[in-house]
Write an enzyme that holds these catalytic residues in place. Sequence first.
Site, PDB file in Angstrom:
ATOM      1  CE  LYS A 274      -6.684  96.367  29.344  1.00 49.81           C
ATOM      2  NZ  LYS A 274      -7.953  96.169  28.605  1.00 49.81           N
TER       3      LYS A 274
ATOM      4  NE  ARG B 101     -17.709  78.403  21.370  1.00 49.85           N
ATOM      5  CZ  ARG B 101     -19.071  78.114  20.678  1.00 49.85           C
ATOM      6  NH1 ARG B 101     -19.579  77.059  21.077  1.00 49.85           N
ATOM      7  NH2 ARG B 101     -19.293  78.776  19.599  1.00 49.85           N
ATOM      8  CB  THR B 102     -15.186  76.956  29.994  1.00 48.99           C
ATOM      9  OG1 THR B 102     -14.565  76.765  28.858  1.00 48.99           O
ATOM     10  CG2 THR B 102     -14.907  76.252  31.056  1.00 48.99           C
TER      11      THR B 102
ATOM     12  CB  THR C 183      -2.999  97.792  26.262  1.00 45.95           C
ATOM     13  OG1 THR C 183      -3.840  96.668  25.758  1.00 45.95           O
ATOM     14  CG2 THR C 183      -1.461  97.650  25.892  1.00 45.95           C
TER      15      THR C 183
ATOM     16  NE  ARG D  37     -12.286  81.683  31.508  1.00 49.34           N
ATOM     17  CZ  ARG D  37     -11.689  82.397  30.579  1.00 49.34           C
ATOM     18  NH1 ARG D  37     -11.349  82.133  29.282  1.00 49.34           N
ATOM     19  NH2 ARG D  37     -11.244  83.761  30.677  1.00 49.34           N
TER      20      ARG D  37
ATOM     21  CB  SER E 260      -4.172 104.688  22.474  1.00 55.15           C
ATOM     22  OG  SER E 260      -4.983 103.753  22.953  1.00 55.15           O
TER      23      SER E 260
ATOM     24  N   GLY F 237     -11.801  89.371  30.715  1.00 55.96           N
ATOM     25  CA  GLY F 237     -11.809  90.582  31.492  1.00 55.96           C
ATOM     26  C   GLY F 237     -12.760  91.669  30.749  1.00 55.96           C
TER      27      GLY F 237
END
Length: 277
Positions: A68, A153-154, A64, A157, A19, A131
Amino acid sequence: MTRIKAACLIGWPAAHSRSPMIHHYWLRTLGIEGGYAIESVPPEGFGEFVLHLSTHGYLGANVTIPHKERALLLTEPDARARAVGAANTLWYDGETLRSTNTDIEGFLNNLDACAPGWDGIDEALVLGAGGSSRAVVFGLIERGIKRIHLANRTLDRAQAVADQFNADVVPTAWQDLAAVLPRAKLLVNTTSLGMKGQPALEVDIGLLPTDAAVADLVYVPLETPLLAAARARGLATADGLGMLLHQAVRGFELWFGTRPSVTPELRALIEADLAPA
Protein backbone atom coordinates in the site's frame (compact mmCIF):
# COMPACT_ATOMS: atom_id res chain seq x y z
CA MET A 1 -12.10 -9.25 -30.36
CA THR A 2 -13.07 -6.96 -27.45
CA ARG A 3 -11.14 -7.65 -24.27
CA ILE A 4 -13.29 -8.21 -21.17
CA LYS A 5 -12.85 -5.45 -18.63
CA ALA A 6 -11.02 -6.73 -15.57
CA ALA A 7 -9.46 -5.55 -12.34
CA CYS A 8 -7.35 -7.40 -9.81
CA LEU A 9 -6.10 -7.53 -6.24
CA ILE A 10 -2.33 -7.26 -5.85
CA GLY A 11 -0.85 -8.58 -2.62
CA TRP A 12 1.70 -10.90 -1.05
CA PRO A 13 0.02 -13.05 0.05
CA ALA A 14 -3.45 -12.38 -1.34
CA ALA A 15 -5.18 -15.76 -1.74
CA HIS A 16 -7.24 -15.32 1.45
CA SER A 17 -9.06 -12.23 0.19
CA ARG A 18 -12.86 -12.04 -0.20
CA SER A 19 -12.54 -9.23 -2.77
CA PRO A 20 -13.13 -11.51 -5.81
CA MET A 21 -16.37 -12.77 -4.25
CA ILE A 22 -17.56 -9.20 -3.63
CA HIS A 23 -16.77 -7.90 -7.11
CA HIS A 24 -18.03 -10.99 -8.94
CA TYR A 25 -21.32 -10.65 -7.05
CA TRP A 26 -21.70 -7.08 -8.30
CA LEU A 27 -20.67 -7.96 -11.85
CA ARG A 28 -23.23 -10.77 -11.92
CA THR A 29 -26.14 -8.88 -10.36
CA LEU A 30 -25.54 -5.75 -12.45
CA GLY A 31 -25.18 -7.73 -15.67
CA ILE A 32 -21.69 -6.40 -16.42
CA GLU A 33 -19.28 -8.53 -18.44
CA GLY A 34 -16.06 -8.25 -16.50
CA GLY A 35 -13.63 -10.00 -14.23
CA TYR A 36 -11.66 -9.67 -11.01
CA ALA A 37 -8.55 -11.73 -10.32
CA ILE A 38 -5.96 -12.21 -7.60
CA GLU A 39 -2.33 -11.45 -8.43
CA SER A 40 0.18 -12.65 -5.84
CA VAL A 41 3.13 -10.34 -6.48
CA PRO A 42 6.21 -10.28 -4.22
CA PRO A 43 7.65 -6.92 -3.15
CA GLU A 44 10.55 -7.14 -5.59
CA GLY A 45 8.15 -7.50 -8.54
CA PHE A 46 5.51 -4.99 -7.48
CA GLY A 47 6.92 -1.91 -9.20
CA GLU A 48 7.23 -3.51 -12.62
CA PHE A 49 3.79 -5.13 -12.33
CA VAL A 50 2.06 -1.85 -11.48
CA LEU A 51 3.89 0.16 -14.12
CA HIS A 52 2.66 -2.34 -16.73
CA LEU A 53 -0.78 -2.95 -15.21
CA SER A 54 -2.66 -2.34 -18.47
CA THR A 55 -0.29 -4.67 -20.33
CA HIS A 56 -1.37 -7.41 -17.94
CA GLY A 57 -4.95 -6.78 -19.07
CA TYR A 58 -6.22 -4.74 -16.13
CA LEU A 59 -7.98 -1.38 -16.07
CA GLY A 60 -7.32 -0.99 -12.35
CA ALA A 61 -6.48 -2.78 -9.14
CA ASN A 62 -6.85 -3.08 -5.42
CA VAL A 63 -3.64 -3.17 -3.44
CA THR A 64 -3.18 -4.91 -0.10
CA ILE A 65 -0.29 -5.72 2.23
CA PRO A 66 2.61 -5.22 1.90
CA HIS A 67 2.25 -2.88 -1.11
CA LYS A 68 0.00 0.00 0.00
CA GLU A 69 2.78 2.48 0.77
CA ARG A 70 4.76 1.64 -2.36
CA ALA A 71 1.64 2.07 -4.51
CA LEU A 72 1.52 5.69 -3.40
CA LEU A 73 4.94 6.34 -4.95
CA LEU A 74 4.17 4.65 -8.27
CA THR A 75 0.90 6.46 -9.01
CA GLU A 76 -0.73 9.89 -8.91
CA PRO A 77 -2.40 9.81 -5.47
CA ASP A 78 -5.38 11.91 -4.45
CA ALA A 79 -5.59 13.92 -1.21
CA ARG A 80 -6.95 11.00 0.79
CA ALA A 81 -4.17 8.61 -0.21
CA ARG A 82 -1.51 11.24 0.47
CA ALA A 83 -2.94 12.06 3.89
CA VAL A 84 -3.14 8.42 4.95
CA GLY A 85 0.23 7.58 3.42
CA ALA A 86 -1.11 4.53 1.61
CA ALA A 87 -3.15 3.66 -1.49
CA ASN A 88 -5.43 0.67 -1.88
CA THR A 89 -7.22 1.41 -5.16
CA LEU A 90 -5.67 2.17 -8.57
CA TRP A 91 -7.37 3.20 -11.80
CA TYR A 92 -6.49 4.73 -15.16
CA ASP A 93 -7.46 8.29 -16.00
CA GLY A 94 -6.48 8.30 -19.66
CA GLU A 95 -2.84 7.22 -19.59
CA THR A 96 -2.32 8.29 -15.97
CA LEU A 97 -2.50 5.68 -13.22
CA ARG A 98 -4.18 7.31 -10.23
CA SER A 99 -4.72 6.07 -6.69
CA THR A 100 -6.90 6.66 -3.67
CA ASN A 101 -7.57 5.13 -0.26
CA THR A 102 -11.12 3.79 -0.01
CA ASP A 103 -10.73 2.66 3.61
CA ILE A 104 -11.83 6.17 4.58
CA GLU A 105 -15.03 5.99 2.54
CA GLY A 106 -15.63 2.43 3.72
CA PHE A 107 -15.33 3.39 7.36
CA LEU A 108 -17.56 6.45 7.08
CA ASN A 109 -20.28 4.86 4.95
CA ASN A 110 -20.43 1.80 7.19
CA LEU A 111 -20.93 4.02 10.24
CA ASP A 112 -23.58 6.03 8.39
CA ALA A 113 -25.48 2.80 7.69
CA CYS A 114 -25.15 1.36 11.20
CA ALA A 115 -25.38 4.48 13.36
CA PRO A 116 -27.17 7.27 11.45
CA GLY A 117 -26.33 10.71 12.82
CA TRP A 118 -23.19 9.50 14.58
CA ASP A 119 -21.17 12.45 13.28
CA GLY A 120 -23.04 14.97 15.38
CA ILE A 121 -20.55 14.26 18.17
CA ASP A 122 -17.71 16.36 19.57
CA GLU A 123 -15.22 13.72 20.76
CA ALA A 124 -14.10 10.30 19.53
CA LEU A 125 -11.60 7.73 20.80
CA VAL A 126 -9.55 5.71 18.30
CA LEU A 127 -7.52 2.71 19.47
CA GLY A 128 -4.35 1.90 17.52
CA ALA A 129 -1.85 3.89 15.48
CA GLY A 130 -1.29 1.83 12.31
CA GLY A 131 -2.35 2.44 8.72
CA SER A 132 -6.02 1.77 9.41
CA SER A 133 -5.90 4.27 12.25
CA ARG A 134 -4.69 7.00 9.90
CA ALA A 135 -7.62 6.31 7.56
CA VAL A 136 -10.10 6.47 10.44
CA VAL A 137 -8.62 9.68 11.86
CA PHE A 138 -8.70 11.34 8.42
CA GLY A 139 -12.33 10.33 8.00
CA LEU A 140 -13.27 11.74 11.39
CA ILE A 141 -11.53 15.01 10.54
CA GLU A 142 -13.44 15.14 7.23
CA ARG A 143 -16.70 14.83 9.15
CA GLY A 144 -15.77 17.69 11.46
CA ILE A 145 -15.18 15.81 14.72
CA LYS A 146 -13.61 18.44 16.94
CA ARG A 147 -11.45 16.30 19.23
CA ILE A 148 -10.01 12.88 18.43
CA HIS A 149 -8.23 10.95 21.18
CA LEU A 150 -5.72 8.50 19.71
CA ALA A 151 -4.62 5.76 22.10
CA ASN A 152 -1.78 3.34 21.53
CA ARG A 153 0.34 1.21 23.83
CA THR A 154 3.39 2.93 22.34
CA LEU A 155 2.60 6.61 22.81
CA ASP A 156 5.27 7.74 20.33
CA ARG A 157 3.38 6.02 17.50
CA ALA A 158 0.18 7.82 18.44
CA GLN A 159 2.12 11.08 18.49
CA ALA A 160 3.50 10.37 15.01
CA VAL A 161 -0.02 9.89 13.62
CA ALA A 162 -1.25 13.03 15.39
CA ASP A 163 1.63 15.02 13.92
CA GLN A 164 0.42 14.16 10.38
CA PHE A 165 -2.80 16.11 10.79
CA ASN A 166 -3.44 19.80 11.38
CA ALA A 167 -6.34 19.05 13.70
CA ASP A 168 -7.15 18.38 17.32
CA VAL A 169 -5.78 14.83 17.50
CA VAL A 170 -4.69 14.06 21.05
CA PRO A 171 -2.18 11.24 21.69
CA THR A 172 -3.43 9.25 24.66
CA ALA A 173 -1.60 6.73 26.83
CA TRP A 174 -3.30 3.33 27.05
CA GLN A 175 -3.45 3.56 30.84
CA ASP A 176 -5.44 6.81 30.53
CA LEU A 177 -8.37 5.26 28.63
CA ALA A 178 -10.64 5.30 31.67
CA ALA A 179 -10.41 9.09 31.80
CA VAL A 180 -11.33 9.51 28.12
CA LEU A 181 -14.08 6.89 27.67
CA PRO A 182 -16.83 8.85 29.51
CA ARG A 183 -16.45 11.73 27.00
CA ALA A 184 -16.18 9.65 23.82
CA LYS A 185 -19.41 9.40 21.83
CA LEU A 186 -17.59 7.14 19.36
CA LEU A 187 -15.09 4.36 20.09
CA VAL A 188 -13.19 2.81 17.16
CA ASN A 189 -10.89 -0.21 17.45
CA THR A 190 -8.29 -0.31 14.65
CA THR A 191 -6.01 -2.83 16.41
CA SER A 192 -5.96 -6.61 15.91
CA LEU A 193 -7.03 -7.15 19.53
CA GLY A 194 -10.20 -9.24 19.58
CA MET A 195 -9.37 -10.91 16.26
CA LYS A 196 -9.46 -14.70 16.19
CA GLY A 197 -6.17 -15.96 17.63
CA GLN A 198 -5.34 -12.60 19.23
CA PRO A 199 -5.78 -11.44 22.83
CA ALA A 200 -9.06 -9.76 23.73
CA LEU A 201 -9.35 -5.98 23.78
CA GLU A 202 -9.80 -5.04 27.42
CA VAL A 203 -11.82 -1.83 27.46
CA ASP A 204 -14.54 -1.00 29.96
CA ILE A 205 -17.55 -0.36 27.72
CA GLY A 206 -19.52 0.60 30.80
CA LEU A 207 -17.63 3.90 30.93
CA LEU A 208 -18.94 5.08 27.55
CA PRO A 209 -21.93 7.47 27.35
CA THR A 210 -25.29 5.73 26.91
CA ASP A 211 -25.67 7.20 23.41
CA ALA A 212 -22.20 6.26 22.17
CA ALA A 213 -21.45 4.20 19.05
CA VAL A 214 -18.76 1.52 18.82
CA ALA A 215 -16.95 0.42 15.64
CA ASP A 216 -14.50 -2.47 15.30
CA LEU A 217 -12.46 -2.96 12.12
CA VAL A 218 -11.95 -6.66 12.93
CA TYR A 219 -14.30 -9.00 11.03
CA VAL A 220 -13.08 -12.44 12.12
CA PRO A 221 -15.01 -13.04 14.29
CA LEU A 222 -17.89 -10.91 13.03
CA GLU A 223 -18.96 -10.09 16.56
CA THR A 224 -15.87 -9.36 18.60
CA PRO A 225 -16.03 -9.28 22.40
CA LEU A 226 -15.94 -5.46 22.12
CA LEU A 227 -19.02 -5.35 19.89
CA ALA A 228 -20.82 -7.97 21.99
CA ALA A 229 -20.29 -5.85 25.11
CA ALA A 230 -21.46 -2.72 23.30
CA ARG A 231 -24.63 -4.40 22.02
CA ALA A 232 -25.35 -5.74 25.50
CA ARG A 233 -25.41 -2.11 26.64
CA GLY A 234 -27.72 -1.14 23.79
CA LEU A 235 -25.10 0.92 21.95
CA ALA A 236 -25.04 1.30 18.16
CA THR A 237 -22.32 -0.87 16.60
CA ALA A 238 -20.52 -1.19 13.27
CA ASP A 239 -18.46 -4.28 12.45
CA GLY A 240 -15.43 -4.75 10.23
CA LEU A 241 -17.28 -6.66 7.52
CA GLY A 242 -19.44 -3.63 6.80
CA MET A 243 -16.33 -1.52 6.28
CA LEU A 244 -14.82 -4.20 4.01
CA LEU A 245 -17.93 -4.17 1.81
CA HIS A 246 -18.33 -0.40 1.69
CA GLN A 247 -14.65 0.23 0.88
CA ALA A 248 -15.00 -1.95 -2.23
CA VAL A 249 -17.76 0.22 -3.74
CA ARG A 250 -15.58 3.05 -5.04
CA GLY A 251 -13.11 0.82 -6.84
CA PHE A 252 -15.87 -1.03 -8.68
CA GLU A 253 -17.39 2.29 -9.73
CA LEU A 254 -14.06 3.60 -11.04
CA TRP A 255 -13.34 0.45 -13.05
CA PHE A 256 -16.75 -0.57 -14.38
CA GLY A 257 -18.62 2.75 -14.48
CA THR A 258 -21.52 1.78 -12.20
CA ARG A 259 -21.82 2.41 -8.47
CA PRO A 260 -22.89 -0.84 -6.76
CA SER A 261 -24.85 -1.21 -3.53
CA VAL A 262 -23.97 -3.07 -0.35
CA THR A 263 -27.03 -5.31 0.00
CA PRO A 264 -28.15 -7.78 2.68
CA GLU A 265 -27.70 -10.53 0.08
CA LEU A 266 -24.04 -9.60 -0.48
CA ARG A 267 -23.38 -9.43 3.24
CA ALA A 268 -25.00 -12.84 3.76
CA LEU A 269 -22.81 -14.29 0.99
CA ILE A 270 -19.60 -13.10 2.65
CA GLU A 271 -20.83 -14.05 6.13
CA ALA A 272 -21.39 -17.61 4.92
CA ASP A 273 -17.86 -17.72 3.53
CA LEU A 274 -16.45 -16.39 6.80
CA ALA A 275 -18.39 -18.89 8.93
CA PRO A 276 -15.77 -21.70 8.73
CA ALA A 277 -13.15 -19.18 9.95
